[in-house]
Motif scaffolding. Structure first.
Motif, PDB file in Angstrom:
ATOM      1  N   ARG A  21      23.201 -11.494 -15.795  1.00 57.30           N
ATOM      2  CA  ARG A  21      22.088 -11.975 -16.112  1.00 57.30           C
ATOM      3  C   ARG A  21      22.449 -13.798 -16.520  1.00 57.30           C
ATOM      4  O   ARG A  21      21.393 -14.195 -15.986  1.00 57.30           O
ATOM      5  CB  ARG A  21      21.910 -11.661 -17.667  1.00 57.30           C
ATOM      6  N   ARG A 168      20.840  -8.961 -24.875  1.00 59.57           N
ATOM      7  CA  ARG A 168      20.766  -7.886 -23.740  1.00 59.57           C
ATOM      8  C   ARG A 168      20.519  -6.628 -23.972  1.00 59.57           C
ATOM      9  O   ARG A 168      20.105  -5.668 -23.147  1.00 59.57           O
ATOM     10  CB  ARG A 168      22.083  -8.158 -22.810  1.00 59.57           C
ATOM     11  N   THR A 207      15.149  -8.215 -23.814  1.00 52.92           N
ATOM     12  CA  THR A 207      15.129  -7.528 -22.548  1.00 52.92           C
ATOM     13  C   THR A 207      13.782  -6.564 -22.294  1.00 52.92           C
ATOM     14  O   THR A 207      13.685  -6.201 -21.243  1.00 52.92           O
ATOM     15  CB  THR A 207      16.437  -7.143 -21.859  1.00 52.92           C
TER      16      THR A 207
END
Length: 426
Positions: A21, A168, A207
């Motif tokens: 990421r 995340r 996310t």
């Protein structure tokens, strides 16, 4: 040019989805007049290593490092294998030994929010000088591990810097929290820290929409969704597999075990001789013992190829040449907002995705809207079997394709453009 300090635990040569990421954001941030500076541990305990990812670090990026004291070294004295599994997130609740239960209790209750908590204070002391030296205006912390958010929290207190948190994965609502044998006091401590971080950060990135809604009930601070994505892979062209390969790329941990799928595949083998002749199940990554037991129980052992851990480059190759890509998530309320990073690379490969996950799984909407496959819940064996048979028939005619796939919005550069706008301060 705006300077941004990115505090992350995972960085090449770390393998797995967690590292990609921010590696990709760093790759494209300069295109938007933002200079990233990265801070990582000097001696991390990475459960998975992929040296090939070091080649993707942009030239000239400043990377600061600081020694981290992790308790996993001590725990390995008792059980190296179990410690590595817990570090990687593999928590098998079946037939746990007394030692494994003890390690989980220690991990959950003595190391809050996680085992990297001892990196907080030395990092804050070290980064104060880095921020002044580099004239940095914004700090971004990305977790898990969520202890990194506590570094950002303390830096904000000491330096008044602008601070953005990137989640995340969720914090207290993530599935494995229930397996850590947390006491009520430990559960409450996690919730307190989560509340503190969410309300002290200037901005929050998540996310998934599910996590955004969850966090909006905890804080009034701005929250935006920036999903993971895919990047352009140079590489040579690949030829589709001759066999009817169904491939799962990435770990299949405990709980990601769709018995309906294994049963459907077993029935197709028994009912259609040509399917039996062509079918192959390919699994790349760590596969938990209970998943393998189920696959073999349904008579699929001779059709299954275990690839083990493969590099990111190899993963992209397998995705592009497989006939069908398999995506599996644990069947629970807590996982409906989990969007695996690999789903976007799956989509970019333009191969049909077969997803099996919880009811109202957010991934289902993404796959449906992008015309890249179909998703089912765990009980839907009939519908799932029909789709597999339809795709197999198209495969035999050499017509299995995704002509209407729409995936461009998930390219890493497009996502970095969205991030750069969120980094702008009025």
């Amino acid at each position: 040019m705006q300077k941004v300090l990115i505090i992350t635990y995972y960085w090449p040569p770390a393998g797995g989805p967690g590292v990609q990421r921010w590696l990709k954001f760093v790759k494209y941030l300069r295109d938007f007049d933002i200079e990233p500076i990265v801070y990582i541990p000097e001696n991390p305990n990475y459960p998975i290593v992929d040296e090939s990812l070091t080649e993707e670090i942009p030239a000239g990026i400043k990377v600061y490092k600081k020694f981290i004291n992790e308790p996993y070294g001590f725990a390995r004295f008792f059980s190296k294998k179990k410690t590595k599994q817990i570090s990687a997130g593999i928590i098998n609740t079946k037939n746990q030994s007394g030692l494994e239960k003890l390690l989980l209790w220690i991990r959950g209750n003595l190391f809050i929010p996680d085992a990297r908590k001892f990196w907080i204070k030395p990092s804050v002391d070290f980064l104060q000088d880095v921020i002044a030296k580099e004239n940095i205006g914004t700090v971004i912390t990305t977790g898990p591990p969520h202890s990194l958010h506590l570094i950002g929290l303390e830096l904000k207190k000491r330096t008044k810097i602008r601070w953005i948190t990137d989640f995340r994965d969720p914090w207290t609502s993530i599935g494995y929290h229930k397996k850590l044998k947390l006491t009520k006091a430990s559960q409450e401590k996690h919730k307190q820290l989560e509340h503190l971080v969410l309300n002290e950060a200037d901005k929050i990135i998540v996310t998934s929409n599910t996590t955004r809604l969850e966090f909006s009930n905890i804080t009034p601070k701005p929250i935006t969704v920036i999903t993971n994505g895919y990047d352009t892979s140079p590489g040579s062209s690949v030829t589709l597999d001759v066999d009817f390969t169904i491939s799962h790329i990435g770990s299949l941990l405990t709980g990601r075990n769709p018995l309906n799928l294994w049963k459907a595949l077993s029935e197709l083998i028994q009912e259609y001789p040509d399917f039996k002749k062509c079918f192959k199940l390919q699994l790349a990554g760590v596969i938990s013992s209970d998943v393998l037991e189920s696959i073999y129980f349904y008579g699929l052992q001779s059709y299954t190829k275990l690839l083990g851990y493969i590099s990111h480059h190899e993963a992209l190759q397998y995705q592009r040449k497989s006939q069908v890509l398999l995506l599996i998530e644990i069947d629970s309320e807590e996982t409906k907002g989990i969007i695996p990073g690999k789903v976007f690379e799956y989509m970019a490969s333009k191969r049909p995705i077969l997803g099996v996950g919880p009811t109202n799984w957010e991934v289902g909407d993404i796959i449906a809207k992008s015309n890249t496959g179909k998703t089912y819940t765990y009980p839907q064996i009939g519908e799932l079997k029909s789709t597999l048979l339809q795709w197999f028939q198209e495969y035999k005619k050499e017509q299995l394709a995704l002509p209407l796939a729409e995936v461009e919005q998930y390219h890493r550069r497009e996502l970095t453009a969205k991030l750069s706008k969120y980094l702008a301060w009025e």
